[in-house]
Design a protein around this motif. Structure first.
Motif, PDB file in Angstrom:
ATOM      1  N   ARG A  80       0.841  -1.179   0.000  1.00 55.17           N
ATOM      2  CA  ARG A  80       0.000   0.000   0.000  1.00 55.17           C
ATOM      3  C   ARG A  80       0.882   1.238   0.000  1.00 55.17           C
ATOM      4  NH1 ARG A  80      -5.488  -0.549  -0.449  1.00 55.17           N
ATOM      5  NH2 ARG A  80      -5.991  -2.759  -0.203  1.00 55.17           N
ATOM      6  N   CYS A  81       0.475   2.250  -0.763  1.00 56.52           N
ATOM      7  CA  CYS A  81       1.195   3.522  -0.795  1.00 56.52           C
ATOM      8  C   CYS A  81       1.215   4.086   0.622  1.00 56.52           C
ATOM      9  CB  CYS A  81       0.481   4.473  -1.743  1.00 56.52           C
ATOM     10  SG  CYS A  81       1.071   6.171  -1.628  1.00 56.52           S
ATOM     11  N   GLU A  82       2.357   4.527   1.085  1.00 53.85           N
ATOM     12  CA  GLU A  82       2.474   4.994   2.475  1.00 53.85           C
ATOM     13  C   GLU A  82       1.719   6.291   2.725  1.00 53.85           C
ATOM     14  OE1 GLU A  82       6.387   4.938   4.049  1.00 53.85           O
ATOM     15  OE2 GLU A  82       6.540   2.760   3.756  1.00 53.85           O
ATOM     16  N   LYS A  83       1.424   6.989   1.644  1.00 50.61           N
ATOM     17  CA  LYS A  83       0.749   8.262   1.811  1.00 50.61           C
ATOM     18  C   LYS A  83      -0.776   8.134   1.691  1.00 50.61           C
ATOM     19  CE  LYS A  83       1.800  13.004   0.582  1.00 50.61           C
ATOM     20  NZ  LYS A  83       2.342  13.865  -0.481  1.00 50.61           N
ATOM     21  N   CYS A  84      -1.242   7.387   0.691  1.00 49.36           N
ATOM     22  CA  CYS A  84      -2.691   7.375   0.428  1.00 49.36           C
ATOM     23  C   CYS A  84      -3.338   6.001   0.538  1.00 49.36           C
ATOM     24  CB  CYS A  84      -2.968   7.974  -0.939  1.00 49.36           C
ATOM     25  SG  CYS A  84      -2.540   6.873  -2.299  1.00 49.36           S
ATOM     26  N   ASN A  85      -2.552   4.942   0.783  1.00 53.66           N
ATOM     27  CA  ASN A  85      -3.055   3.567   0.884  1.00 53.66           C
ATOM     28  C   ASN A  85      -3.521   2.965  -0.426  1.00 53.66           C
ATOM     29  OD1 ASN A  85      -2.875   3.459   3.797  1.00 53.66           O
ATOM     30  ND2 ASN A  85      -4.596   4.879   3.764  1.00 53.66           N
TER      31      ASN A  85
END
Lengths: 204, 204
Positions: free
Chosen positions: B56-61
């Motif tokens: 998952r993207c660490e900023k937006c999931n």
């Protein structure tokens, strides 16, 4: 922005299944993300095994992991009767009802000139040879009631015309529990044509 | 007689997908036998990659193969607006229409007390933190028009009550091209409630 490559690849794979379109492929590919590691491992391994382990039974063309399938290995069955089916799925269906105790012959398709499927493209030659060599007494044609099914049945019975084998066809008619009102006209026609005499008087 | 183990395993795997029952699983598993080796190889590899490569993207999931997803990596987008969606599929949908140029926040679910999904089970805390830390000017709630979607929207707007962020919700109403006759009553109710003023006179 597109999906990551892995997801795109999964979508691509799912789209190759018959009847699965873009949307369903996407849904299925995303569901995989929720699978646990064991399922992924089993799925991945089974996919590979499907290429390396699964073969066709040398006698009946049923799916098998050995030279002969479980049914052909079984020497206790009735070797006089052969049930002719389109594909391995049908074998399972018949086995589930637990009534037929003979052997099977899987054609792996039906004759369909429109789709370019000729008698030599399906396992008919081996069926004819088996009927003659093994002195089969009866073959039951259990093919679907379609133009292709009828063509195939007709072709097989024509070829075996001058042998002694009895050729029967499973009955097509109204399914049990169905309302006659909702049965299509072709089925109704079949049911009428294949009517059976149940009169108990001797004058019939 | 059953299918060979490999086929049974494949059927078992397919049955774990949501919405796929025994019959469909059987059909899909048997279709695999017609696949060529490359497809099998790609499918099997992608399955494994789904566990190892997808994160998952660490900023937006959002789904990503790197620390940040493609969208969060893009510095040219409008950092004042955040579109809040339920899952990564929605991100793709919005990107396809090519109208929104802000960033996303994937909740990864909706609040649903009935199913035991509470606010802390989805990515709400990180959303609140992001809104405050990054001084977001507007968040667009693009959640589905269901009890869960409404509950989640309400919860988020309640929590952000004493901040300056503008909170908007995408419009629910009659879809373009649809016949009003066929639209369900709840949608019609929404459409009526969210009606917009199009009068051109100044007295309205």
């Amino acid at each position: 922005m597109k999906y990551p490559t892995t997801i795109l690849n999964l979508i691509e794979c799912f789209k190759r299944f018959p009847g699965i379109g873009e949307k369903t492929a996407e849904r299925l590919a995303l569901s995989i993300l929720d699978f646990d590691s064991e399922t992924i491992e089993l799925f991945s391994k089974s996919l590979k095994d499907s290429k390396t382990k699964i073969r066709r039974c040398e006698k009946c063309n049923n799916l098998s992991e050995d030279e002969l399938c479980e049914i052909c290995k079984d020497k206790t069955r009735n070797k006089d009767v052969l049930c002719v089916v389109e594909d391995p799925k049908n074998v399972i269906l018949f086995e589930k009802i637990n009534v037929f105790d003979g052997y099977y012959h899987v054609l792996n398709g039906l004759i369909s000139p429109v789709d370019g499927i000729n008698p030599e493209d399906i396992n008919i030659a081996s069926l004819i040879k088996k009927v003659k060599d093994d002195k089969i007494k009866e073959i039951i044609l259990a093919l679907k009631p379609s133009i292709e099914g009828e063509t195939t049945s007709l072709y097989i019975s024509k070829i075996l015309e001058d042998t002694d084998v009895k050729i029967t066809k499973i009955a097509y008619g109204i399914p049990l529990g169905a309302e006659i009102d909702y049965v299509d006209s072709l089925t109704l026609e079949m049911a009428l044509e294949n009517r059976i005499d149940i009169s108990t008087n001797k004058n019939s």
